[in-house]
Each structure stands twice: as C-alpha cells, then as structure tokens.
Scaffold this motif. Structure first.
Motif, PDB file in Angstrom:
ATOM      1  N   LEU A  98       9.959  19.656  11.760  1.00  0.00           N
ATOM      2  CA  LEU A  98       9.586  18.277  11.492  1.00  0.00           C
ATOM      3  C   LEU A  98       8.156  18.267  10.960  1.00  0.00           C
ATOM      4  N   ALA A  99       7.735  17.121  10.425  1.00  0.00           N
ATOM      5  CA  ALA A  99       6.371  17.018   9.892  1.00  0.00           C
ATOM      6  C   ALA A  99       5.784  15.660  10.261  1.00  0.00           C
ATOM      7  N   VAL A 100       4.538  15.676  10.717  1.00  0.00           N
ATOM      8  CA  VAL A 100       3.811  14.457  11.038  1.00  0.00           C
ATOM      9  C   VAL A 100       2.424  14.535  10.421  1.00  0.00           C
ATOM     10  N   ASN A 101       1.728  13.424  10.449  1.00  0.00           N
ATOM     11  CA  ASN A 101       0.288  13.433  10.198  1.00  0.00           C
ATOM     12  C   ASN A 101      -0.317  12.380  11.114  1.00  0.00           C
ATOM     13  N   CYS A 102      -1.047  12.844  12.118  1.00  0.00           N
ATOM     14  CA  CYS A 102      -1.662  11.957  13.106  1.00  0.00           C
ATOM     15  C   CYS A 102      -3.186  12.020  13.035  1.00  0.00           C
ATOM     16  N   GLU A 103      -3.692  12.231  11.827  1.00  0.00           N
ATOM     17  CA  GLU A 103      -5.141  12.196  11.664  1.00  0.00           C
ATOM     18  C   GLU A 103      -5.666  10.807  12.028  1.00  0.00           C
ATOM     19  N   PRO A 104      -6.773  10.734  12.752  1.00  0.00           N
ATOM     20  CA  PRO A 104      -7.288   9.440  13.198  1.00  0.00           C
ATOM     21  C   PRO A 104      -7.473   8.425  12.071  1.00  0.00           C
ATOM     22  N   LYS A 105      -7.835   8.883  10.878  1.00  0.00           N
ATOM     23  CA  LYS A 105      -8.097   7.942   9.786  1.00  0.00           C
ATOM     24  C   LYS A 105      -6.851   7.183   9.349  1.00  0.00           C
ATOM     25  N   PHE A 106      -5.656   7.671   9.719  1.00  0.00           N
ATOM     26  CA  PHE A 106      -4.419   7.004   9.333  1.00  0.00           C
ATOM     27  C   PHE A 106      -3.840   6.115  10.436  1.00  0.00           C
ATOM     28  N   VAL A 107      -4.335   6.234  11.664  1.00  0.00           N
ATOM     29  CA  VAL A 107      -3.679   5.584  12.805  1.00  0.00           C
ATOM     30  C   VAL A 107      -3.716   4.066  12.707  1.00  0.00           C
ATOM     31  N   ARG A 108      -4.836   3.498  12.285  1.00  0.00           N
ATOM     32  CA  ARG A 108      -4.911   2.040  12.166  1.00  0.00           C
ATOM     33  C   ARG A 108      -3.912   1.529  11.113  1.00  0.00           C
ATOM     34  N   GLY A 109      -3.798   2.255  10.008  1.00  0.00           N
ATOM     35  CA  GLY A 109      -2.841   1.858   8.986  1.00  0.00           C
ATOM     36  C   GLY A 109      -1.411   1.913   9.500  1.00  0.00           C
ATOM     37  N   TYR A 110      -1.084   2.951  10.277  1.00  0.00           N
ATOM     38  CA  TYR A 110       0.244   3.027  10.884  1.00  0.00           C
ATOM     39  C   TYR A 110       0.498   1.798  11.750  1.00  0.00           C
ATOM     40  N   ALA A 111      -0.485   1.468  12.582  1.00  0.00           N
ATOM     41  CA  ALA A 111      -0.314   0.343  13.498  1.00  0.00           C
ATOM     42  C   ALA A 111      -0.147  -0.970  12.740  1.00  0.00           C
ATOM     43  N   GLU A 112      -0.919  -1.161  11.694  1.00  0.00           N
ATOM     44  CA  GLU A 112      -0.818  -2.405  10.927  1.00  0.00           C
ATOM     45  C   GLU A 112       0.553  -2.538  10.276  1.00  0.00           C
ATOM     46  N   GLN A 113       1.106  -1.411   9.773  1.00  0.00           N
ATOM     47  CA  GLN A 113       2.470  -1.427   9.235  1.00  0.00           C
ATOM     48  C   GLN A 113       3.472  -1.824  10.310  1.00  0.00           C
ATOM     49  N   SER A 114       3.316  -1.238  11.495  1.00  0.00           N
ATOM     50  CA  SER A 114       4.254  -1.524  12.578  1.00  0.00           C
ATOM     51  C   SER A 114       4.139  -2.965  13.050  1.00  0.00           C
ATOM     52  N   LEU A 115       2.935  -3.492  13.110  1.00  0.00           N
ATOM     53  CA  LEU A 115       2.750  -4.892  13.504  1.00  0.00           C
ATOM     54  C   LEU A 115       3.468  -5.826  12.530  1.00  0.00           C
ATOM     55  N   ARG A 116       3.369  -5.518  11.241  1.00  0.00           N
ATOM     56  CA  ARG A 116       4.054  -6.353  10.246  1.00  0.00           C
ATOM     57  C   ARG A 116       5.567  -6.238  10.394  1.00  0.00           C
ATOM     58  N   GLY A 117       6.046  -5.013  10.571  1.00  0.00           N
ATOM     59  CA  GLY A 117       7.485  -4.821  10.700  1.00  0.00           C
ATOM     60  C   GLY A 117       8.058  -5.492  11.937  1.00  0.00           C
ATOM     61  N   LEU A 118       7.358  -5.369  13.044  1.00  0.00           N
ATOM     62  CA  LEU A 118       7.830  -5.940  14.306  1.00  0.00           C
ATOM     63  C   LEU A 118       7.591  -7.441  14.398  1.00  0.00           C
ATOM     64  N   GLY A 119       6.669  -7.939  13.596  1.00  0.00           N
ATOM     65  CA  GLY A 119       6.366  -9.357  13.639  1.00  0.00           C
ATOM     66  C   GLY A 119       5.695  -9.781  14.925  1.00  0.00           C
ATOM     67  N   VAL A 120       4.814  -8.915  15.456  1.00  0.00           N
ATOM     68  CA  VAL A 120       4.105  -9.222  16.704  1.00  0.00           C
ATOM     69  C   VAL A 120       2.600  -9.160  16.463  1.00  0.00           C
ATOM     70  N   GLU A 121       1.851  -9.779  17.369  1.00  0.00           N
ATOM     71  CA  GLU A 121       0.394  -9.777  17.247  1.00  0.00           C
ATOM     72  C   GLU A 121      -0.214  -8.511  17.827  1.00  0.00           C
ATOM     73  N   ALA A 122       0.468  -7.898  18.776  1.00  0.00           N
ATOM     74  CA  ALA A 122      -0.018  -6.656  19.388  1.00  0.00           C
ATOM     75  C   ALA A 122       1.179  -5.818  19.815  1.00  0.00           C
TER      76      ALA A 122
END
Length: 322
Positions: A98-122
C-alpha cells in the motif's frame, strides 16, 4: 469503547464503496447507513481512501444530513495529493503493498477535504490510516493535534500501529482510540491491547466479522470482491476454514443467535473499551449486528467458545500486517 459516554457497536462504511466487496450503488449505500443510524450505531467509520475521490465520505455525509447523534470517524493518508510522493510499505494481501503520504504539510488539506465530504464542522475522531514509513509518527500526530487546537477535529485516533507507536502518539496528544484488526479469527496484538488499557485508549476493532467470514454464510466470492486478495478466502482455504468453524456455528445455534452475533458479542466480552465496527449492506443484517450488543455470554459459554476457537486455526494468512 467509551468515548464521551458512547459504548456498543459501530458501523464500518468501507463496504459501501465500489471496488471493496463488489459493485454497489449509492442508493443502497445510503439506505444501509440510515439503517445503521436508526438501529443505534455508536459510531460511523469511514476514510478518505474508501472508493474513488472520497466517495465513501460523501456517501456518509449525505446519509447524516445534519444528524449529530453519532460519532463520525475518518482516516487519512491514502488520498495522496497530485505531485506528492507515494510512500510504500508491504502488506499481506495479494497486491503486496500500500502507499500513503502522511507528511504534516498535507494533513490540514486532508482534513479540509474530509470536512467538505462529510458535511460537518468538525471531525469527531481523526486517524492517520497507517503510519507513514518515511515520516516520524510523532510529526503526523502533531499535525492532527494542531487541527484539534483549531477546532477542526475533536479527538485523535491512531490506526494499524504498534504498542510503541501508540505510546509515542499519546506522548504528543492524548489518543482517544486505536483502530486494530481484531476478531475471532485474527487476534489483536496483546502488547497493543495492554498499552491501550494503560493509557485509557479505546480499541476500535476493524474487520470484527473477519471480512464477513464469521457470519458463517460465505461460501464463495463474486467478481470484484476485495477479499480475493486474502489467502483465507481462496477456494480450498475457504472450504477448510468453513469446516473448522463449524463448532462455533453450533454454539451460536444452541444460543439461538447468528454466528455473526456470537462473534461480535464475544469480542465485546474481551475488553470493556472495545467497539467493533462491522460493515454490511443489508439493513436487516445491520440491525442484527447491532443487536449483538445486548447478548450476554456467561463464563461457561465463553469457555466453550474459547475452546472451539483454540481448535479453529484458520488456513491462510489473515493479518494485514506482519
């Protein structure tokens, strides 16, 4: 598991995206999620890597439709940004890695994508899906801790980790839950379980029905089923494993419960801080799974189950990781 008073059985939404357990349409997926919510699932578990382009998170978001009476957990690392390096690591499935990238500089962007997809504030509970082999785990966890400080995430989780990695994460920020493979046919790492108990960290058991095997109903796999990647589901192995599972199925029949309910109830009796997250596409099976939280097993019954499991010895590799 107890997170803010929540305990019982959750729901694993991975099965609702194409390419996991064969084809499925969104109408059926949303119906399954609503069934889980209505039947009292204590949490819904998803990930940005389930299905194409965040499909699973969007599906969960539509089913939630503003509901806030369930804990929503998601994971990150597989939806690697364009131009970012894929950090590969070996797994015990047929595709090999498998392949991941969990570099800290990408984590906020991942979270913002997930917040939009889930439609939640947190995000209620946020996990790195796997430790990144090329990034210090504490650095990834620290990036999630920053999101908690900023109110985008409520709790830190870790997934598919060792006891040492759990302790390292907890030293950076308290870990609310650790997700680990655990079922009747795949034991959890005892050192990880001991560390979780010591730290007061809940254990979220993924694949608690052994990829559906422990329901006692899997005699073959359809085209496009992800389980073709697992040795225990290959033709001869599957037949042998079904034969060896017969004594456990017999105990379930004596108790007038399904083998799946027995498997989930057994797991709940292993530790007060565990929450299984079974996944199913059928509303009746979802309700059946969640009802297992009400099944009490006395000491003699648990001893009989353990004796049957000691003789079970499934054929084929079952663990995702070494």
């Amino acid at each position: 598991m107890v997170i803010e008073g929540r305990s019982g059985i959750g729901y694993g939404a991975m099965v609702l995206s194409p390419g996991m357990y064969g084809e499925i349409d969104d109408r059926r997926g949303e119906a399954a999620l609503r069934a889980a919510l209505d039947a009292g699932a204590v949490m819904i578990d998803t990930a940005d890597g389930y299905g194409p382009d965040g499909h699973n998170e969007r599906l969960v978001g539509r089913a939630l439709d503003g509901r806030d009476d369930v804990l929503v957990a998601t994971k990150f690392g597989f939806r690697i940004p364009d131009g970012a390096e894929a950090h590969r690591f070996p797994v015990n499935y047929a595709f090999g890695e498998l392949a991941v990238n969990c570099e800290p500089k990408f984590v906020r962007g991942y979270a913002e994508q997930s917040l939009r997809g889930l439609g939640v504030e947190a995000i209620d509970l946020y996990y790195p899906h796997f430790p990144d082999p090329q990034v210090p785990f504490e650095d990834t966890v620290g990036a999630v801790a920053e999101l908690i400080e900023d109110g985008l995430v409520r709790r830190l989780g870790v997934s598919n980790v060792t006891a040492e990695q759990l302790r390292a994460a907890h030293a950076v920020h308290p870990v609310a839950a650790v997700q680990a493979q655990w079922s009747m046919w795949q034991a959890v790492d005892p050192e990880l379980l001991a560390a979780a108990k010591e730290l007061g960290t809940a254990v979220v058991a993924w694949s608690p029905l052994g990829g559906g095997f422990l329901t006692g109903t899997v005699e073959g796999l359809g085209e496009g089923d992800f389980r073709h990647q697992q040795e225990r589901f290959s033709g001869d192995n599957l037949r042998t494993n079904n034969d060896r599972y017969a004594p456990v199925r017999a105990i379930a029949a004596e108790l007038a419960v399904t083998p799946g309910q027995l498997a989930l109830a057994w797991l709940l009796h292993q530790d007060a801080q565990v929450v299984p997250i079974p996944g199913s596409r059928t509303p009746a099976h979802i309700a059946e799974n969640l009802a297992a939280a009400e099944l009490a097993l006395d000491a003699p019954t648990l001893a009989r189950i353990d004796a049957a499991l000691a003789a079970f010895a499934p054929v084929g590799e079952g663990a995702l990781m070494e």
